[in-house]
Enzyme design. Sequence first.
Site, PDB file in Angstrom:
ATOM      1  N   GLY A   1      31.680  34.682 -52.231  1.00 41.89           N
ATOM      2  CA  GLY A   1      31.071  33.772 -51.245  1.00 41.89           C
ATOM      3  C   GLY A   1      30.613  34.471 -49.984  1.00 41.89           C
ATOM      4  O   GLY A   1      30.400  33.822 -48.961  1.00 41.89           O
TER       5      GLY A   1
ATOM      6  N   ASP B   1      19.604  40.106 -42.855  1.00 47.34           N
ATOM      7  CA  ASP B   1      20.686  39.296 -42.263  1.00 47.34           C
ATOM      8  C   ASP B   1      21.269  40.007 -41.032  1.00 47.34           C
ATOM      9  O   ASP B   1      21.538  39.375 -40.006  1.00 47.34           O
ATOM     10  CB  ASP B   1      21.771  39.072 -43.336  1.00 47.34           C
TER      11      ASP B   1
ATOM     12  N   ILE C   1      34.795  36.502 -36.216  1.00 46.79           N
ATOM     13  CA  ILE C   1      35.008  37.244 -34.960  1.00 46.79           C
ATOM     14  C   ILE C   1      34.378  36.451 -33.802  1.00 46.79           C
ATOM     15  O   ILE C   1      33.194  36.130 -33.868  1.00 46.79           O
ATOM     16  CB  ILE C   1      34.332  38.642 -35.013  1.00 46.79           C
TER      17      ILE C   1
ATOM     18  N   LYS D   1      21.205  38.788 -36.943  1.00 43.06           N
ATOM     19  CA  LYS D   1      22.385  38.765 -36.065  1.00 43.06           C
ATOM     20  C   LYS D   1      22.167  39.648 -34.828  1.00 43.06           C
ATOM     21  O   LYS D   1      22.555  39.281 -33.719  1.00 43.06           O
ATOM     22  CB  LYS D   1      23.610  39.222 -36.860  1.00 43.06           C
TER      23      LYS D   1
ATOM     24  N   GLU E   1      24.338  35.950 -48.959  1.00 43.04           N
ATOM     25  CA  GLU E   1      23.373  34.894 -48.648  1.00 43.04           C
ATOM     26  C   GLU E   1      22.827  34.317 -49.955  1.00 43.04           C
ATOM     27  O   GLU E   1      22.922  34.948 -51.012  1.00 43.04           O
ATOM     28  CB  GLU E   1      22.207  35.472 -47.846  1.00 43.04           C
TER      29      GLU E   1
ATOM     30  N   GLY F   1      30.953  36.333 -38.655  1.00 43.90           N
ATOM     31  CA  GLY F   1      31.905  35.454 -39.352  1.00 43.90           C
ATOM     32  C   GLY F   1      32.964  34.924 -38.403  1.00 43.90           C
ATOM     33  O   GLY F   1      32.665  34.215 -37.444  1.00 43.90           O
TER      34      GLY F   1
END
Length: 436
Positions: A186, A200, A135, A204, A189, A133
């Site tokens: 929000g 997910d 970071i 990453k 996914e 996000g």
Amino acid sequence: MKDIRVGLIGFGTVGSGLAQTLLEQKDRLLRKVGARIILARIVDINLEHLPEQFKDAQLSKDVNDIFNDPDIDIVVELIGGLEPARTFLLEAIRHGKHVVTANKALLSIHGKEIFEAAGHNNVEVGFEASVGGGIPVIKALKEGLVANRILSIMGIMNGTANYILTKMTDQGAAFDVVLKEAQALGFAEADPTYDIEGIDTAHKLAILMTISYGKLVQLKDIHTEGISKIQPIDIDFAREFGCRIKLLAISRHHGSHVEARVQPTLVPESHMLANINGAYNAIYFTGDTVGNVLLYGKGAGKMPTGSAVAADVVDIGRNILHGSIGRVPALSYLPEHIGTPTITPMTQLCCPYYFRITAVDKPGVLSTISGIFGKHSISIKSVIQKSRQQNEPVSIVLHTHEASEAAVQKAIAEIDGLEVCTEPTVKIRFLVDEPR
Ligand code: HSE
């Protein structure tokens, strides 16, 4: 100085976060960049609900309006998913546009094709928002930690899963209720099974491993287990062992081969990663030069992710203005130095295990189970048995000493085949040997 003109595809949660960031930070960015960064075009399938303040941009439902506009410098893809996102990015690149995306699924599956196309067309690919996000983890790896051989990566990289586990741990909340909350906020996914089943996080991890090790890691290389089998009872038992359950991405670089897995993990309460709560993410690197580095921040949500996308836009904008496109290779290593990883098979893993076995409560069951573990050279450290209600199967929880995954898989298959075992055994690995 020339303006930097951006075309945005997808005005959803993150797209609106980017638009709001560019608007709110307009003057500050001008003072930092020395040029205006203008959201010139927005393409979405539904433009009716676009807030008034963004209507200065040219609105359209056709992506070609962005590709064919010679004044657009950077195309930002924020629709997610594999297609048509892949085609849109390749098409933007073919038109000579720099591209920015938050699409970790796409990069972990079609990254090679996209980065090669960008290389041939001499355009940049920004993907800061694809991991962690808000970071700035990609920039930290590519630039701040450039003078390191990255030895390990360990992290909490899915806000939704961490939010669920935190609420289950702190408030005893039910899985489904908390998942709905995460969706409403929000974080989740479009398909929340990606969050819950660790997919997910694996997307990453593949991206981080690629730029850390200079090896093109793909989703299929990563052993992935999610949190859907974790029940409140496991969280209670974890507490009895002085641990919290976290969905961790773990990778170690052993020189000739690399470990890569996503798994629910029992993390000692004293460990920093046990104390990363809610939708926050944390990524823990060990570099040979720097030692340990922990990056922490909001891992999901409109504005944090919008901040990361805006950072890529600014980076590329600066490179355009100063004629330094390609200054930092997209994947940190030069393309000719990116190889293929050799992944350590999971069966070679060794660590202590937690097993929750559900079995009929009758004489001899525990000794049968412990006999199976003994036969496979798995040494038991402690056992807890808790009844639910009379005549109902019981939960037998075992904490083992370090055991080999290969032996564990055989033992569990044998135990789950016993007539007295009424549900599949839940297996969670303990975290070992990690920096505190
Ligand atoms: N679904 C992701 C999460 C969003 O929950 O972390 C950020 O990648």
